[in-house]
Design a protein around this motif. Sequence first.
Motif, PDB file in Angstrom:
ATOM      1  N   VAL A 189       2.067 -16.939   3.035  1.00  0.00           N
ATOM      2  CA  VAL A 189       1.928 -15.346   2.877  1.00  0.00           C
ATOM      3  C   VAL A 189       2.544 -14.677   4.042  1.00  0.00           C
ATOM      4  O   VAL A 189       2.225 -15.043   5.175  1.00  0.00           O
ATOM      5  N   THR A 190       3.458 -13.828   3.835  1.00  0.00           N
ATOM      6  CA  THR A 190       4.151 -12.885   5.011  1.00  0.00           C
ATOM      7  C   THR A 190       3.699 -11.549   5.234  1.00  0.00           C
ATOM      8  O   THR A 190       3.376 -10.929   3.887  1.00  0.00           O
ATOM      9  N   LEU A 191       3.002 -11.137   6.277  1.00  0.00           N
ATOM     10  CA  LEU A 191       2.317  -9.984   6.434  1.00  0.00           C
ATOM     11  C   LEU A 191       2.876  -9.282   7.780  1.00  0.00           C
ATOM     12  O   LEU A 191       3.422 -10.051   8.511  1.00  0.00           O
ATOM     13  N   THR A 192       2.822  -7.840   7.750  1.00  0.00           N
ATOM     14  CA  THR A 192       3.055  -7.388   8.818  1.00  0.00           C
ATOM     15  C   THR A 192       1.763  -6.243   9.223  1.00  0.00           C
ATOM     16  O   THR A 192       1.400  -5.647   8.231  1.00  0.00           O
ATOM     17  N   VAL A 193       1.530  -6.367  10.430  1.00  0.00           N
ATOM     18  CA  VAL A 193       0.380  -5.539  10.924  1.00  0.00           C
ATOM     19  C   VAL A 193       0.537  -4.322  11.704  1.00  0.00           C
ATOM     20  O   VAL A 193       1.562  -4.490  12.525  1.00  0.00           O
ATOM     21  N   ASN A 194      -0.148  -3.107  11.634  1.00  0.00           N
ATOM     22  CA  ASN A 194      -0.082  -2.366  12.445  1.00  0.00           C
ATOM     23  C   ASN A 194      -1.365  -1.614  12.664  1.00  0.00           C
ATOM     24  O   ASN A 194      -2.195  -1.391  11.887  1.00  0.00           O
ATOM     25  N   VAL A 195      -1.628  -1.181  13.956  1.00  0.00           N
ATOM     26  CA  VAL A 195      -2.836  -0.794  14.403  1.00  0.00           C
ATOM     27  C   VAL A 195      -2.535   0.833  14.341  1.00  0.00           C
ATOM     28  O   VAL A 195      -1.846   1.415  14.956  1.00  0.00           O
ATOM     29  N   ILE A 196      -3.512   1.445  13.665  1.00  0.00           N
ATOM     30  CA  ILE A 196      -3.697   2.848  13.662  1.00  0.00           C
ATOM     31  C   ILE A 196      -4.861   3.397  14.508  1.00  0.00           C
ATOM     32  O   ILE A 196      -6.228   3.050  14.210  1.00  0.00           O
ATOM     33  N   LYS A 197      -4.655   3.969  15.593  1.00  0.00           N
ATOM     34  CA  LYS A 197      -5.723   4.346  16.431  1.00  0.00           C
ATOM     35  C   LYS A 197      -6.572   5.427  16.075  1.00  0.00           C
ATOM     36  O   LYS A 197      -6.329   6.418  15.505  1.00  0.00           O
ATOM     37  N   ALA A 198      -7.907   4.932  16.538  1.00  0.00           N
ATOM     38  CA  ALA A 198      -9.030   6.327  16.567  1.00  0.00           C
ATOM     39  C   ALA A 198      -8.969   6.529  15.111  1.00  0.00           C
ATOM     40  O   ALA A 198      -9.136   7.987  14.867  1.00  0.00           O
ATOM     41  N   LYS A 199      -8.836   5.884  14.076  1.00  0.00           N
ATOM     42  CA  LYS A 199      -8.863   6.381  12.631  1.00  0.00           C
ATOM     43  C   LYS A 199      -9.783   5.355  11.867  1.00  0.00           C
ATOM     44  O   LYS A 199      -9.500   4.036  12.029  1.00  0.00           O
ATOM     45  N   SER A 200     -10.572   5.722  11.293  1.00  0.00           N
ATOM     46  CA  SER A 200     -11.351   4.895  10.366  1.00  0.00           C
ATOM     47  C   SER A 200     -11.477   5.560   8.861  1.00  0.00           C
ATOM     48  O   SER A 200     -11.224   6.421   8.523  1.00  0.00           O
ATOM     49  N   ILE A 201     -12.063   4.475   8.001  1.00  0.00           N
ATOM     50  CA  ILE A 201     -12.160   4.742   6.732  1.00  0.00           C
ATOM     51  C   ILE A 201     -13.594   3.983   6.250  1.00  0.00           C
ATOM     52  O   ILE A 201     -13.835   3.035   6.528  1.00  0.00           O
ATOM     53  N   LYS A 202     -14.257   4.492   5.144  1.00  0.00           N
ATOM     54  CA  LYS A 202     -15.475   4.136   4.608  1.00  0.00           C
ATOM     55  C   LYS A 202     -15.234   2.943   3.889  1.00  0.00           C
ATOM     56  O   LYS A 202     -15.917   1.743   3.813  1.00  0.00           O
ATOM     57  N   HIS A 203     -14.249   2.694   3.054  1.00  0.00           N
ATOM     58  CA  HIS A 203     -13.873   1.773   2.107  1.00  0.00           C
ATOM     59  C   HIS A 203     -12.317   1.078   2.357  1.00  0.00           C
ATOM     60  O   HIS A 203     -11.755   1.885   2.688  1.00  0.00           O
ATOM     61  N   PRO A 204     -12.242  -0.184   1.876  1.00  0.00           N
ATOM     62  CA  PRO A 204     -10.871  -0.646   1.888  1.00  0.00           C
ATOM     63  C   PRO A 204      -9.829   0.406   1.033  1.00  0.00           C
ATOM     64  O   PRO A 204     -10.354   0.807  -0.046  1.00  0.00           O
ATOM     65  N   LEU A 205      -8.652   0.477   1.452  1.00  0.00           N
ATOM     66  CA  LEU A 205      -8.011   1.457   0.995  1.00  0.00           C
ATOM     67  C   LEU A 205      -6.495   0.487   0.770  1.00  0.00           C
ATOM     68  O   LEU A 205      -6.056   0.105   1.557  1.00  0.00           O
ATOM     69  N   ILE A 206      -5.876   0.479  -0.509  1.00  0.00           N
ATOM     70  CA  ILE A 206      -4.871   0.059  -0.706  1.00  0.00           C
ATOM     71  C   ILE A 206      -3.615   0.968  -1.103  1.00  0.00           C
ATOM     72  O   ILE A 206      -3.895   1.947  -1.960  1.00  0.00           O
TER      73      ILE A 206
END
Length: 280
Positions: A189-206
């Motif tokens: 699997v090829t993935l790219t990750v990015n960190v979004i600072k100081a932001k959160s969500i309650k449930h996984p979002l696609i």
Amino acid sequence: MSPFNEPIAKVEDGETFKIETRSPGIPDEVFEKDYSDGNYPQRILSITGPVYIEGAQSGDLLEVSIDKIDLKSQGKMWMGQWMGILMDEVTKPYLKKVNVENGRVFFNEKISFPVKPMIGTIGVAPLEEIDCLRQGNHGGNMDVLSLAPGSKVYLPVSVEGALLAVGDVHAAMGEGEVLGTGIEIGSVVTLTVNVIKAKSIKHPLIETKDSYEIVVSNEDLVEACKEATRSMIGFIREKLNITFDEAYALTGQCAHLRICQVVNPLCTVRFEISKEILKI
């Protein structure tokens, strides 16, 4: 998945990398035994990780882009008296191996169908250790068909480095996963990750090319549907700045509630809405 697992690798914020997921490790002899005594085999998922994401901290949001899934050439599907929605009606274990080549799954000499690769299990470490079979706000064994190439999944980070883990890849799977398995297969699997600072969500979002999907899991399927509905209403209100009544009405007409799986410790649903409705 656990905050205490040692990372197998570290990657930078914004980095693209490859991760190999294993073929299902369940031996063939499991399906040759008599389980009339009720002593069933333990369900185990083959998961790779965790991967430490530099810069990810608790309270951040991890964006994971699924760039590509390269499949191995043979997959397996199985069922037994210990798994699947009709496990009480199954009288003996069943194992079927299939070849996967040229973009198709060959079920038998007469039946084949297109490959639709997807990731069954993807998640970050929760604050406390959770079995990989379970799912929740951290992600986990969600079995969502849209966790496929071209999609992004957003996961709330709870621990330093996020500790991303991936596995349980399927060459194809019917929505609901009623058998208890998809076509389980090894992959890269090829993935790219990015960190979004100081932001959160309650449930996984696609996020797909055309839509957003909120993923919710609960022991009770109806409760999962209710929470997914509440979350979709909140999501629409945030995007369009409209009232609860308007957002609820719009959800009822334009959003689509789908069952992802009903065979794991928790049931999983997803609520999908088109980007066109949200003007995005």
